[in-house]
Design a protein around this motif. Structure first.
Motif, mmCIF file in Angstrom:
data_model
loop_
_atom_site.group_PDB
_atom_site.id
_atom_site.type_symbol
_atom_site.label_atom_id
_atom_site.label_comp_id
_atom_site.label_asym_id
_atom_site.label_seq_id
_atom_site.Cartn_x
_atom_site.Cartn_y
_atom_site.Cartn_z
ATOM 1 N N TYR A 36 -1.934 -2.260 -6.967
ATOM 2 C CA TYR A 36 -2.080 -2.995 -5.714
ATOM 3 C C TYR A 36 -1.614 -2.094 -4.579
ATOM 4 C CZ TYR A 36 -2.547 -7.326 -8.407
ATOM 5 O OH TYR A 36 -2.977 -8.308 -9.272
ATOM 6 N N GLN A 38 -0.380 -2.161 -0.337
ATOM 7 C CA GLN A 38 0.031 -2.948 0.824
ATOM 8 C C GLN A 38 0.060 -2.015 2.031
ATOM 9 O OE1 GLN A 38 3.832 -4.966 0.503
ATOM 10 N NE2 GLN A 38 3.111 -6.587 1.847
ATOM 11 N N LEU A 44 -0.652 -7.699 0.348
ATOM 12 C CA LEU A 44 -0.887 -6.982 -0.898
ATOM 13 C C LEU A 44 -2.318 -7.241 -1.334
ATOM 14 C CD1 LEU A 44 2.226 -7.603 -3.135
ATOM 15 C CD2 LEU A 44 1.077 -5.430 -2.879
ATOM 16 N N GLN A 45 -3.006 -6.193 -1.740
ATOM 17 C CA GLN A 45 -4.382 -6.389 -2.194
ATOM 18 C C GLN A 45 -4.645 -5.505 -3.403
ATOM 19 O OE1 GLN A 45 -7.419 -4.380 0.517
ATOM 20 N NE2 GLN A 45 -5.660 -4.570 1.898
ATOM 21 N N LEU A 46 -5.587 -5.961 -4.192
ATOM 22 C CA LEU A 46 -5.919 -5.263 -5.427
ATOM 23 C C LEU A 46 -6.655 -3.968 -5.122
ATOM 24 C CD1 LEU A 46 -5.919 -5.482 -8.550
ATOM 25 C CD2 LEU A 46 -8.134 -6.599 -8.345
ATOM 26 N N LYS A 49 -8.249 -2.076 -11.368
ATOM 27 C CA LYS A 49 -7.730 -2.741 -12.553
ATOM 28 C C LYS A 49 -8.355 -2.144 -13.810
ATOM 29 C CE LYS A 49 -11.179 -6.384 -12.002
ATOM 30 N NZ LYS A 49 -11.420 -7.823 -11.706
ATOM 31 N N GLY B 101 -7.252 -10.023 -11.285
ATOM 32 C CA GLY B 101 -6.028 -9.664 -10.583
ATOM 33 C C GLY B 101 -5.578 -10.812 -9.711
ATOM 34 N N THR B 103 -4.597 -12.631 -6.099
ATOM 35 C CA THR B 103 -4.820 -12.624 -4.666
ATOM 36 C C THR B 103 -3.544 -13.173 -4.044
ATOM 37 O OG1 THR B 103 -7.192 -12.986 -4.906
ATOM 38 C CG2 THR B 103 -6.211 -13.473 -2.772
#
Lengths: 111, 113
Positions: A36, A38, A44-46, A49, B101, B103
């Motif tokens: 993640y 920021q 916070l963002q993905l 993955k 994931g 959010t």
């Protein structure tokens, strides 16, 4: 209990330098792995993955990460960083629906 | 599209006062919901998570509690705040099942004085 270790607390790079942020986790079973990001003043963002398949995963903004099961690692890489990559980066491991996060790495990119 | 709302953005409360932070998710049903606390220079610590209405799992015993009165509503509470409750609280959701994931919401900066 699983744990996540990010070895670098603060990384300072010049623009166009290559980036690699380390992430190691402790859990030996099946895990899902995440990075993640920021950005200053933002949520916070993905970033990317990994669940299965190709251990080299690609995310947004040119980032990629490689899952090495034998090393319990999921390092984040970018060949050439930009000033706009200045942010805090968190590695996370998910097992049984819950994520454990590392302490984060602050990346500062100097223009 | 799905959105997550968390409020208030900042809060200053005296020691011993109650707390209620609210988080709602729109555009999805039966989400998994989470409360995390983020300390400066540290990672995110999972406080509570919920897989359905009225179902709360506590990860860290402390002065806080959580409730999920509706499918897309998750509330973090305290009856009496301590100085050590100061921090940045994040709500997050993820879809049930599959490999998704989180959010995250925008967070609440709580300062207990």
């Amino acid at each position: 209990a699983q744990s996540v270790s990010q070895h670098n607390h603060h990384v300072i790079l010049s623009e166009a330098a290559s980036l690699e942020l380390g992430c190691n986790y402790s859990y030996g079973g099946t895990v899902n792995l995440f990075w993640y990001v920021q950005y200053p003043g933002q949520h916070l963002q993905l970033l990317l993955k990994y669940f299965s398949g190709d251990p080299l995963v690609k995310g947004i903004k040119g980032f990629e990460a490689e899952f090495i099961k034998s090393k319990f690692s999921f390092n984040l890489r970018k060949p050439s960083v930009q000033w706009s990559d200045t942010a805090e980066y968190f590695c996370a491991v998910t097992n049984a629906g819950k994520s454990t996060f590392g302490d984060g790495t602050t990346l500062t990119v100097k223009p | 599209s799905q959105t997550i709302h968390q409020w208030p953005a900042t809060l200053v409360q005296p020691v011993g006062s109650p707390l209620s932070l609210e988080c709602t998710v729109e555009g999805t049903s039966n989400p998994n919901l989470y409360w995390y606390r983020q300390a400066a220079g540290r990672g995110l610590q999972l406080l509570f998570y919920s897989v359905g209405i009225g179902q709360i799992s506590s990860e860290v015993p402390q002065n806080l509690s959580a409730s999920r009165p509706q499918d897309r509503q998750f509330i973090l509470s305290s009856k009496k705040l301590l100085l050590s409750d100061s921090g940045f609280y994040l709500c997050a959701w993820r879809q049930t099942g599959g490999n998704y994931g989180y959010t995250f919401g925008s967070g609440t900066r709580l300062t207990v004085v």
